[in-house]
Design a protein around this motif. Structure first.
Motif, PDB file in Angstrom:
ATOM      1  N   GLY A 299      -9.524  13.654  -2.880  1.00 34.50           N
ATOM      2  CA  GLY A 299      -8.444  12.903  -2.841  1.00 34.50           C
ATOM      3  C   GLY A 299      -7.115  13.914  -3.048  1.00 34.50           C
ATOM      4  O   GLY A 299      -5.702  13.105  -3.392  1.00 34.50           O
TER       5      GLY A 299
ATOM      6  N   THR B  49     -16.706  14.122   1.906  1.00 33.77           N
ATOM      7  CA  THR B  49     -16.464  12.585   1.987  1.00 33.77           C
ATOM      8  C   THR B  49     -17.401  12.108   0.844  1.00 33.77           C
ATOM      9  O   THR B  49     -18.867  12.704   1.247  1.00 33.77           O
ATOM     10  CB  THR B  49     -16.619  12.112   3.042  1.00 33.77           C
ATOM     11  OG1 THR B  49     -16.593  10.339   2.904  1.00 33.77           O
ATOM     12  CG2 THR B  49     -17.399  12.769   4.136  1.00 33.77           C
TER      13      THR B  49
ATOM     14  N   THR C 206      -5.618   9.024  -7.074  1.00 30.47           N
ATOM     15  CA  THR C 206      -7.006   9.197  -6.003  1.00 30.47           C
ATOM     16  C   THR C 206      -7.491   9.670  -7.590  1.00 30.47           C
ATOM     17  O   THR C 206      -8.917   8.715  -7.629  1.00 30.47           O
ATOM     18  CB  THR C 206      -7.377   9.901  -5.611  1.00 30.47           C
ATOM     19  OG1 THR C 206      -7.629  10.796  -5.441  1.00 30.47           O
ATOM     20  CG2 THR C 206      -6.792   9.492  -4.291  1.00 30.47           C
TER      21      THR C 206
ATOM     22  N   TYR D  67      -8.127   8.534   2.994  1.00 30.62           N
ATOM     23  CA  TYR D  67      -8.456   7.727   1.802  1.00 30.62           C
ATOM     24  C   TYR D  67      -9.132   6.576   2.939  1.00 30.62           C
ATOM     25  O   TYR D  67     -10.215   6.388   2.096  1.00 30.62           O
ATOM     26  CB  TYR D  67      -7.893   7.691   0.667  1.00 30.62           C
ATOM     27  CG  TYR D  67      -8.383   7.437  -0.973  1.00 30.62           C
ATOM     28  CD1 TYR D  67      -9.605   8.415  -1.418  1.00 30.62           C
ATOM     29  CD2 TYR D  67      -8.209   6.319  -1.261  1.00 30.62           C
ATOM     30  CE1 TYR D  67      -9.654   8.864  -2.074  1.00 30.62           C
ATOM     31  CE2 TYR D  67      -9.356   6.562  -2.878  1.00 30.62           C
ATOM     32  CZ  TYR D  67      -9.613   7.933  -3.866  1.00 30.62           C
ATOM     33  OH  TYR D  67     -10.466   7.529  -4.479  1.00 30.62           O
ATOM     34  N   ASP D  68      -8.557   5.850   3.246  1.00 30.45           N
ATOM     35  CA  ASP D  68      -8.766   5.065   3.861  1.00 30.45           C
ATOM     36  C   ASP D  68      -9.480   5.080   5.447  1.00 30.45           C
ATOM     37  O   ASP D  68      -8.942   6.400   6.099  1.00 30.45           O
ATOM     38  CB  ASP D  68      -7.320   3.847   4.259  1.00 30.45           C
ATOM     39  CG  ASP D  68      -7.097   2.898   4.861  1.00 30.45           C
ATOM     40  OD1 ASP D  68      -8.649   2.434   5.667  1.00 30.45           O
ATOM     41  OD2 ASP D  68      -6.915   2.386   4.295  1.00 30.45           O
TER      42      ASP D  68
ATOM     43  N   SER E  34     -11.495  12.595   1.596  1.00 25.82           N
ATOM     44  CA  SER E  34     -12.035  11.410   1.100  1.00 25.82           C
ATOM     45  C   SER E  34     -12.043  11.568  -0.431  1.00 25.82           C
ATOM     46  O   SER E  34     -10.861  11.286  -0.793  1.00 25.82           O
ATOM     47  CB  SER E  34     -12.599  10.877   2.107  1.00 25.82           C
ATOM     48  OG  SER E  34     -12.533   9.825   1.102  1.00 25.82           O
ATOM     49  N   CYS E  35     -13.215  11.661  -1.481  1.00 19.99           N
ATOM     50  CA  CYS E  35     -13.026  11.535  -2.344  1.00 19.99           C
ATOM     51  C   CYS E  35     -12.652  12.105  -3.387  1.00 19.99           C
ATOM     52  O   CYS E  35     -11.753  12.322  -4.618  1.00 19.99           O
ATOM     53  CB  CYS E  35     -14.402  11.463  -2.651  1.00 19.99           C
ATOM     54  SG  CYS E  35     -15.029  12.719  -2.150  1.00 19.99           S
TER      55      CYS E  35
ATOM     56  N   ARG F 245       0.964  -1.342   0.275  1.00 26.66           N
ATOM     57  CA  ARG F 245       0.285   0.006  -0.026  1.00 26.66           C
ATOM     58  C   ARG F 245       0.842   0.871  -0.167  1.00 26.66           C
ATOM     59  O   ARG F 245       2.016   1.175   0.225  1.00 26.66           O
ATOM     60  CB  ARG F 245      -1.072  -0.008   1.137  1.00 26.66           C
ATOM     61  CG  ARG F 245      -1.658  -1.260   1.281  1.00 26.66           C
ATOM     62  CD  ARG F 245      -3.085  -0.893   1.749  1.00 26.66           C
ATOM     63  NE  ARG F 245      -4.182  -0.082   1.677  1.00 26.66           N
ATOM     64  CZ  ARG F 245      -4.752   0.172   2.258  1.00 26.66           C
ATOM     65  NH1 ARG F 245      -5.065   1.060   3.161  1.00 26.66           N
ATOM     66  NH2 ARG F 245      -5.993   1.277   1.828  1.00 26.66           N
TER      67      ARG F 245
ATOM     68  N   SER G 112      -8.716   3.194  -7.295  1.00 30.63           N
ATOM     69  CA  SER G 112      -7.105   3.488  -5.982  1.00 30.63           C
ATOM     70  C   SER G 112      -7.237   2.995  -5.056  1.00 30.63           C
ATOM     71  O   SER G 112      -6.196   2.766  -4.452  1.00 30.63           O
ATOM     72  CB  SER G 112      -6.436   4.812  -6.173  1.00 30.63           C
ATOM     73  OG  SER G 112      -8.108   5.734  -6.354  1.00 30.63           O
ATOM     74  N   SER G 113      -8.452   2.784  -4.694  1.00 27.79           N
ATOM     75  CA  SER G 113      -8.616   2.687  -2.847  1.00 27.79           C
ATOM     76  C   SER G 113      -7.825   1.388  -2.505  1.00 27.79           C
ATOM     77  O   SER G 113      -7.417   1.274  -0.642  1.00 27.79           O
ATOM     78  CB  SER G 113     -10.081   2.737  -2.422  1.00 27.79           C
ATOM     79  OG  SER G 113     -10.204   1.939  -2.565  1.00 27.79           O
ATOM     80  N   ASP G 114      -8.113   0.288  -3.256  1.00 27.28           N
ATOM     81  CA  ASP G 114      -7.418  -0.651  -2.553  1.00 27.28           C
ATOM     82  C   ASP G 114      -5.287  -0.773  -2.410  1.00 27.28           C
ATOM     83  O   ASP G 114      -5.034  -1.542  -1.933  1.00 27.28           O
ATOM     84  CB  ASP G 114      -7.610  -1.666  -3.374  1.00 27.28           C
ATOM     85  CG  ASP G 114      -7.358  -1.797  -4.840  1.00 27.28           C
ATOM     86  OD1 ASP G 114      -6.729  -0.278  -5.477  1.00 27.28           O
ATOM     87  OD2 ASP G 114      -6.553  -3.226  -5.616  1.00 27.28           O
TER      88      ASP G 114
ATOM     89  N   GLY H  77      -3.598   6.849   2.155  1.00 27.98           N
ATOM     90  CA  GLY H  77      -4.098   8.159   2.265  1.00 27.98           C
ATOM     91  C   GLY H  77      -2.366   9.253   2.185  1.00 27.98           C
ATOM     92  O   GLY H  77      -1.658   8.913   1.445  1.00 27.98           O
TER      93      GLY H  77
END
Lengths: 414, 414
Positions: free
Chosen positions: B281, B352, A289, B305-306, B278-279, A272, A294-296, A300
């Motif tokens: 990014g 978010t 992002t 993000y996480d 968050s979204c 990660r 991309s979140s996997d 951040g």
């Protein structure tokens, strides 16, 4: 087969509306093996339209126009082209009925002004436009053709795909025009050209173009009017050659995004990523992002614009900041280590630099950026001095950070 | 004064690159009262370039070209135009020195290939290009002028503003074409049109256009070839009217950036800003730090993000995340409170949401975004459902977050 495109509209020459129709026609016609040899734009003036269409007809004998087919006084294309062919306009009953039917369907009565849209030059073929009130027109005389399409992009596209391309296919040679792009970064256009060498004569009739941007330099190979099977074989060979010559600077083909490349590298290595950004201020996270899914991989980041944030949220020591300054190898390395630690991830990127316009010095001019990448237990730092304005320096810094990670992963056997 | 523009590049005719230079030249020249009567695009082929420039010169006697000034073999504009004027190319020592100096500044040796960029048609005026390696050229003979500008948009723009427009100003008629833009956000085009009302006949000959984008809806008023003093008086009155009708949705004029507006609001209130994204990014931080001098107001941000990052770096409680989900009013409010606390600042923004393409549900469809703003001891949250694709949703979310802050500050008497 060759033709010219004439886009009509005062707003195009004033630069108030981007000319998306010209680009869309270029793409669609090239895919069909037809070369647009010149594109012209003129204002909504009859004499300007007539002159531009006449010039284009004299050169190629085949012209596609967009725009100027609406019902209002500034729509003059039909009159201008009819005059050019020495034709008069006549009311077409079938077009009039379909216009009236269209208004009825929308629960309205057709305004008188729209009646002019049912007038057609004698002998012209009407191309039905189910998306709007302006039909397309195909005017052909003594082997010269002018195709009139409306300017509203969705209507233009519909008529192009449903009416124009099928008619052109029957005239075509079966030859296609196709481009492939090899994307490189971290090398200047001139240095890339030296590595690629003078291959233009070897690859002809395929042509090669160098396209620099803040992402790097793209190499675009274009095959002109070759048979479909041959074009792919030749482009495959040229693309392979370009990959080899570009070497470690090559990161993808066609629409490849370096952020997607890096995410995929990390995904296959089950690692990660976190980022620590100073001068890019969130752009690097934004690039990453922007890629769906991309979140996997991406946990951040910290935007450490203020040095206090570098200390408090990335554990960069005050003594490092005092001794070397925020834009330094030591601070970049400390930022990336802080990001790994704080986010608990195996890969990190850090960017710290001077994007300008102020803040530069003779020792550290505007454009100076330190990048650091960490992966697989290794950390690598790189100093670059980027040209351009604030926005270009930031875009180049984000791309260079991604490239540093791409190279580090590529060289690490984990 | 009238002229023609010729943009050069095979990629333009293939539709692979939007022709932003043509639009930018159109806008800038119109603003200077100069009418572009025709725009043509041709491929990187000497005979095509020569023919297009010659045609344009015959019609107007004044041509501006862009593109084809790079160091590689597909760059042919200079040769083609020199040939048209019957001139040869000669090495210009001053240009060569400045090129070598440019490479030295970037810590590199100039590749031999760049030497060709120092070759200048005899008698041409060199227009220095501090942003790149290709200088502009002004070639004038027997009252006919061709100005050659590079194709890289930032370089083209720099030369246009600094070298070309000042020279053109001394040739003009005194009449100007001028546009003013009133920027609004948080209101749909049709709702804005109802508020503005049918003013087109009242303001004629000034015209009004509605331009929607992810920033909101811009209202553009254009005055056509009026005397300079009259044009400003008329536009001032129309802009005031538009401000009044747009009301609280109006945030700035012309090139105004909402991020700059918010930074200035905070600067005068001596309040620093942090963001929790968050979204988006990093896009929101990117927007803010794109403004030169933002560092006095902007401390930094966390890209959370996480969900683990939302907990660990923004102190959002696990129970809130479990109960309401990451895209919720409670989490948006907790994120902004966490940002205020962690960064020790007085103003914060949190975003978010679900940018898609996947991750939506019937209850929270793709496009659902919760925004929160904190300022002056108050916190405000807002839910929006944005249309568009992933990139549009993210851009709209960043703009809406800034707008939430603008309104909160405006309504807070601190």
């Amino acid at each position: 087969m060759k033709l010219e495109v004439v886009t009509i509209g005062t707003e195009l020459l004033l630069g108030l509306t981007p000319d998306t129709n010209a680009a869309e026609l270029g793409r669609a016609l090239a895919a069909a093996g037809i070369e647009v040899v010149r594109h012209s734009s003129v204002a909504d003036r009859p004499e300007a339209i007539r002159a531009a269409v006449a010039d284009a007809l004299d050169r190629t004998g085949f012209v596609i126009t967009t725009g100027g087919l609406g019902p209002t006084r500034d729509d003059m294309t039909k009159h201008a082209v009819a005059e050019l062919f020495g034709k008069s306009l006549q009311l077409n009953e079938a077009v009039l009925r379909s216009l009236e039917e269209r208004f009825r369907r929308l629960g309205r009565t057709m305004p008188a002004i729209n009646r002019s849209q049912a007038e057609v030059p004698t002998g012209a073929t009407v191309l039905p436009n189910p998306r709007g009130t302006a039909p397309g027109l195909w005017i052909e005389q003594h082997g010269r053709v002018v195709v009139l399409l409306p300017g509203v992009p969705s209507e233009m596209r519909g008529l192009l795909v449903e009416e124009v391309l099928p008619r052109l296919a029957t005239r075509g040679s079966g030859l296609v025009i196709r481009s492939r792009t090899v994307r490189t970064t971290g090398i200047a256009e001139s240095a890339l050209a030296e590595r690629v060498g003078a291959i233009e004569d070897v690859i002809a009739p395929v042509t090669l173009a160098y396209l620099p941007s803040t992402d790097g330099v793209d190499l675009r190979a274009t095959a002109w009017q070759l048979p479909e099977n041959e074009v792919e074989r030749r482009l495959d060979a040229i693309v392979s050659l370009l990959h080899e010559r570009a070497g470690e600077h090559w990161y993808g083909d066609d629409g490849a995004d370096l952020a997607a490349t890096v995410l995929q590298q990390l995904r296959t290595r089950k690692t990660r990523l976190a980022v620590a950004e100073s001068c890019t201020g969130g752009l690097l996270g934004g690039r990453i992002t922007a890629i769906p899914g991309s979140s996997d991989v991406f946990a951040g980041g910290v935007v450490a614009y203020d040095d206090a944030v570098k200390r408090q949220m990335l554990d960069v020591s005050a003594s490092l900041l005092d001794t070397y300054g925020a834009v330094s190898e030591d601070v970049a390395r400390a930022m990336v280590v802080g990001a790994l630690h704080r986010f608990g991830v195996g890969a990190g990127l850090a960017v710290t630099g001077i994007a300008g316009p102020s803040g530069g010095s003779s020792e550290k001019p505007v454009g100076t950026v330190w990048l650091a990448a960490a992966f697989g237990g290794q950390t690598r730092a790189l100093k670059r001095i980027f040209p351009g304005d604030r926005s270009e320096i930031r875009a180049r810094a984000a791309q260079a950070a991604l490239d540093l990670m791409r190279r580090l992963i590529g060289e690490t056997h984990s």
